[in-house]
Structures are given as structure tokens and as C-alpha cells.
Scaffold this motif. Sequence first.
Motif, PDB file in Angstrom:
ATOM      1  N   ALA A 192     110.249  42.480  76.176  1.00 35.17           N
ATOM      2  CA  ALA A 192     109.992  43.904  76.379  1.00 35.17           C
ATOM      3  C   ALA A 192     109.795  44.614  75.186  1.00 35.17           C
ATOM      4  CB  ALA A 192     111.385  44.458  76.942  1.00 35.17           C
TER       5      ALA A 192
ATOM      6  N   SER B 129     115.713  39.555  62.601  1.00 39.37           N
ATOM      7  CA  SER B 129     115.469  40.480  61.330  1.00 39.37           C
ATOM      8  C   SER B 129     115.902  39.472  60.193  1.00 39.37           C
ATOM      9  CB  SER B 129     115.812  41.724  61.020  1.00 39.37           C
ATOM     10  OG  SER B 129     116.471  42.437  62.210  1.00 39.37           O
TER      11      SER B 129
ATOM     12  N   ASN C 132     120.934  51.263  82.561  1.00 35.44           N
ATOM     13  CA  ASN C 132     120.131  50.277  83.514  1.00 35.44           C
ATOM     14  C   ASN C 132     120.780  50.258  85.188  1.00 35.44           C
ATOM     15  OD1 ASN C 132     117.992  49.671  82.083  1.00 35.44           O
ATOM     16  ND2 ASN C 132     119.131  47.964  81.144  1.00 35.44           N
TER      17      ASN C 132
ATOM     18  N   ASN D  59     110.948  47.603  72.650  1.00 32.84           N
ATOM     19  CA  ASN D  59     111.997  48.447  72.139  1.00 32.84           C
ATOM     20  C   ASN D  59     111.284  49.530  71.340  1.00 32.84           C
ATOM     21  OD1 ASN D  59     113.810  49.715  70.171  1.00 32.84           O
ATOM     22  ND2 ASN D  59     115.329  47.955  70.182  1.00 32.84           N
TER      23      ASN D  59
ATOM     24  N   GLY E 154     114.069  40.972  75.779  1.00 31.00           N
ATOM     25  CA  GLY E 154     114.402  41.091  74.249  1.00 31.00           C
ATOM     26  C   GLY E 154     113.204  41.325  73.682  1.00 31.00           C
ATOM     27  N   THR E 155     113.174  41.564  72.284  1.00 29.79           N
ATOM     28  CA  THR E 155     112.027  41.544  71.380  1.00 29.79           C
ATOM     29  C   THR E 155     111.490  40.214  71.092  1.00 29.79           C
ATOM     30  OG1 THR E 155     112.996  43.639  70.830  1.00 29.79           O
ATOM     31  CG2 THR E 155     111.049  42.787  69.385  1.00 29.79           C
TER      32      THR E 155
HETATM   33  N1  COA Z   1     120.922  35.005  69.110  1.00 29.05           N
HETATM   34  C1  COA Z   1     120.294  35.540  68.038  1.00 29.05           C
HETATM   35  N2  COA Z   1     119.688  36.874  67.908  1.00 29.05           N
HETATM   36  C2  COA Z   1     120.257  37.418  68.748  1.00 29.05           C
HETATM   37  C3  COA Z   1     120.760  37.114  70.174  1.00 29.05           C
HETATM   38  C4  COA Z   1     121.048  35.866  70.328  1.00 29.05           C
HETATM   39  N3  COA Z   1     121.631  35.151  71.248  1.00 29.05           N
HETATM   40  N4  COA Z   1     120.928  38.127  70.785  1.00 29.05           N
HETATM   41  C5  COA Z   1     120.172  39.277  70.242  1.00 29.05           C
HETATM   42  N5  COA Z   1     119.836  38.842  69.228  1.00 29.05           N
HETATM   43  C6  COA Z   1     119.398  39.699  68.011  1.00 29.05           C
HETATM   44  C7  COA Z   1     117.886  39.745  68.213  1.00 29.05           C
HETATM   45  O1  COA Z   1     117.451  38.588  67.469  1.00 29.05           O
HETATM   46  C8  COA Z   1     117.496  41.205  67.651  1.00 29.05           C
HETATM   47  O2  COA Z   1     117.518  41.194  66.328  1.00 29.05           O
HETATM   48  P1  COA Z   1     116.951  42.320  65.360  1.00 29.05           P
HETATM   49  O3  COA Z   1     117.321  43.433  65.894  1.00 29.05           O
HETATM   50  O4  COA Z   1     116.958  41.801  64.053  1.00 29.05           O
HETATM   51  O5  COA Z   1     115.168  42.017  65.740  1.00 29.05           O
HETATM   52  C9  COA Z   1     118.736  41.826  68.197  1.00 29.05           C
HETATM   53  O6  COA Z   1     119.797  41.155  68.444  1.00 29.05           O
HETATM   54  C10 COA Z   1     118.978  42.719  69.712  1.00 29.05           C
HETATM   55  O7  COA Z   1     117.427  42.467  70.001  1.00 29.05           O
HETATM   56  P2  COA Z   1     116.942  42.310  71.492  1.00 29.05           P
HETATM   57  O8  COA Z   1     117.873  41.338  72.153  1.00 29.05           O
HETATM   58  O9  COA Z   1     115.750  41.753  71.421  1.00 29.05           O
HETATM   59  O10 COA Z   1     117.212  43.540  72.146  1.00 29.05           O
HETATM   60  P3  COA Z   1     116.603  44.815  71.593  1.00 29.05           P
HETATM   61  O11 COA Z   1     117.650  45.712  71.271  1.00 29.05           O
HETATM   62  O12 COA Z   1     115.395  44.682  70.559  1.00 29.05           O
HETATM   63  O13 COA Z   1     115.585  45.162  72.650  1.00 29.05           O
HETATM   64  C11 COA Z   1     115.247  45.936  74.968  1.00 29.05           C
HETATM   65  C12 COA Z   1     116.245  45.808  73.867  1.00 29.05           C
HETATM   66  C13 COA Z   1     113.936  45.599  74.652  1.00 29.05           C
HETATM   67  C14 COA Z   1     115.818  44.870  76.054  1.00 29.05           C
HETATM   68  C15 COA Z   1     115.472  47.302  75.470  1.00 29.05           C
HETATM   69  O14 COA Z   1     114.840  48.283  74.463  1.00 29.05           O
HETATM   70  C16 COA Z   1     114.688  47.562  76.677  1.00 29.05           C
HETATM   71  O15 COA Z   1     115.192  47.434  77.983  1.00 29.05           O
HETATM   72  N6  COA Z   1     113.444  48.139  76.729  1.00 29.05           N
HETATM   73  C17 COA Z   1     112.519  48.245  77.714  1.00 29.05           C
HETATM   74  C18 COA Z   1     112.577  49.827  78.129  1.00 29.05           C
HETATM   75  C19 COA Z   1     113.818  50.152  79.012  1.00 29.05           C
HETATM   76  O16 COA Z   1     114.018  49.949  80.107  1.00 29.05           O
HETATM   77  N7  COA Z   1     114.536  50.886  78.570  1.00 29.05           N
HETATM   78  C20 COA Z   1     115.649  51.435  79.073  1.00 29.05           C
HETATM   79  C21 COA Z   1     117.075  50.894  78.478  1.00 29.05           C
HETATM   80  S1  COA Z   1     118.593  51.454  79.044  1.00 29.05           S
END
Ligand code: COA
Length: 158
Positions: free
Chosen positions: A36, A129, A105, A38, A8-9
Motif C-alpha cells: 500500500a 529503514s 479504518n 504511505n 504495508g510498505t
Molecule cells: N517486522 C519488521 N518490521 C516491521 C514489522 C514487522 N513485523 N511490522 C512493521 N514493521 C516496520 C516496517 O518495516 C516499517 O518500517 P519503516 O518505517 O522503517 O519503513 C514500519 O514498521 C511500519 O511500516 P508498515 O507496516 O509498512 O506501515 P506503514 O506505516 O508504512 O504503512 C499503510 C501503513 C501503508 C498500511 C497505511 O499508510 C495505509 O493504510 N495506506 C493506504 C491509505 C489509507 O488507507 N490510509 C488511511 C489509513 S487510516
Amino acid sequence: MRKVIYPGTFDPVTNGHIDVIKRASELFDSVIVTIAVNASKAPLFTIEERLNMLKESLKDFNNVEVDSFDGLVVEHAKNVKAIGIIRGLRAISDFEYEFQMALMNRKLDSDITTVFLMPHEKYTYLNSSLIRNLAELKADISEFVPKTVLLALSKKFK
Ligand code: COA
């Protein structure tokens, strides 16, 4: 050894993430919480700051480690010998994006399985956010984030 990664971020980590990590740590032998990239996000905290906040918040879990990487999540999972990827599902609105990512994935590496865990319903409306916005506006966010995050946010927005 059944190891999983939770990518996650984490900008910043919230109590909702920690709830998911706790559940994962009870189900699996080892959990690696992975910062990771995003590509569509411009984080407030540096990777080092996010690593430090995660390490401090998770120091009481003895089967949880923290790391970061820049690349494909399935490749990182394979490198650390994880069998799966943990993702949290808070509400129906998360489903489409998460489903798409999980299937992509799986297409990239069919040996790595995505496992969805639901945090406690009191965290359903939480995201990073919202926490950043509330902190900037000096709202009381102490019930939503660990102490170390509270401190880091108050330094960012002093
Ligand atoms: N409680 C509170 N907040 C939560 C949560 C929980 N249990 N689960 C998710 N969230 C929130 C996060 O805080 C985040 O909020 P924001 O958007 O306001 O910052 C949001 O939900 C989703 O974020 P996160 O879980 O961090 O996922 P992401 O969408 O930012 O990141 C990655 C996803 C990094 C895992 C993805 O982009 C990735 O795998 N990147 C690597 C490259 C890759 O392999 N790409 C191919 C993927 S198919």
C-alpha cells in the motif's frame, strides 16, 4: 472463506513481516499481502521490485497471495472480499499510531476489523529503514531478511 489483507510498505519485506504473515496464514483461510502507499514515505524499491521480493519470499505459503494498490486500505479490503486487516505490533511504541489507524479504518468501514498480531520478540527492534541503513553500510543482515531481499539490497548498494 475467512480472508484478510496485510497492508504495508514492505521496503523491503523482513523476517519480522514474514513471522506475522505465517501467524496470519495459520489463523485465516487466505491472506493477501498488499503493498500500500504511505504518502509520507519515499521507498527505495519500486512497487514491482517489492512485489517480486514478497512473491519469492512467500512462495512456500499456499494460502498467501501478494498484490498492490493505491487508495484506501478499507476499499481494497472490500474489493478483495477480506473481512479484516492484519497489522503487526512489535512494541508499545507501535501502539498509538496503529490504534489511530485501526479506529480510523473502522470509522471508514465498520465491517472491516483490524487484527493485531505480535511477531516473535527477536524481531521487536526490526524495521525496514534500519535494514536499508545497515545494508548501505555493508553490515551483515542475513539473519533479518529473506535471501531474495539480501540479494536485492546488495545490488542496490554495490
Ligand atoms: N517486522 C519488521 N518490521 C516491521 C514489522 C514487522 N513485523 N511490522 C512493521 N514493521 C516496520 C516496517 O518495516 C516499517 O518500517 P519503516 O518505517 O522503517 O519503513 C514500519 O514498521 C511500519 O511500516 P508498515 O507496516 O509498512 O506501515 P506503514 O506505516 O508504512 O504503512 C499503510 C501503513 C501503508 C498500511 C497505511 O499508510 C495505509 O493504510 N495506506 C493506504 C491509505 C489509507 O488507507 N490510509 C488511511 C489509513 S487510516
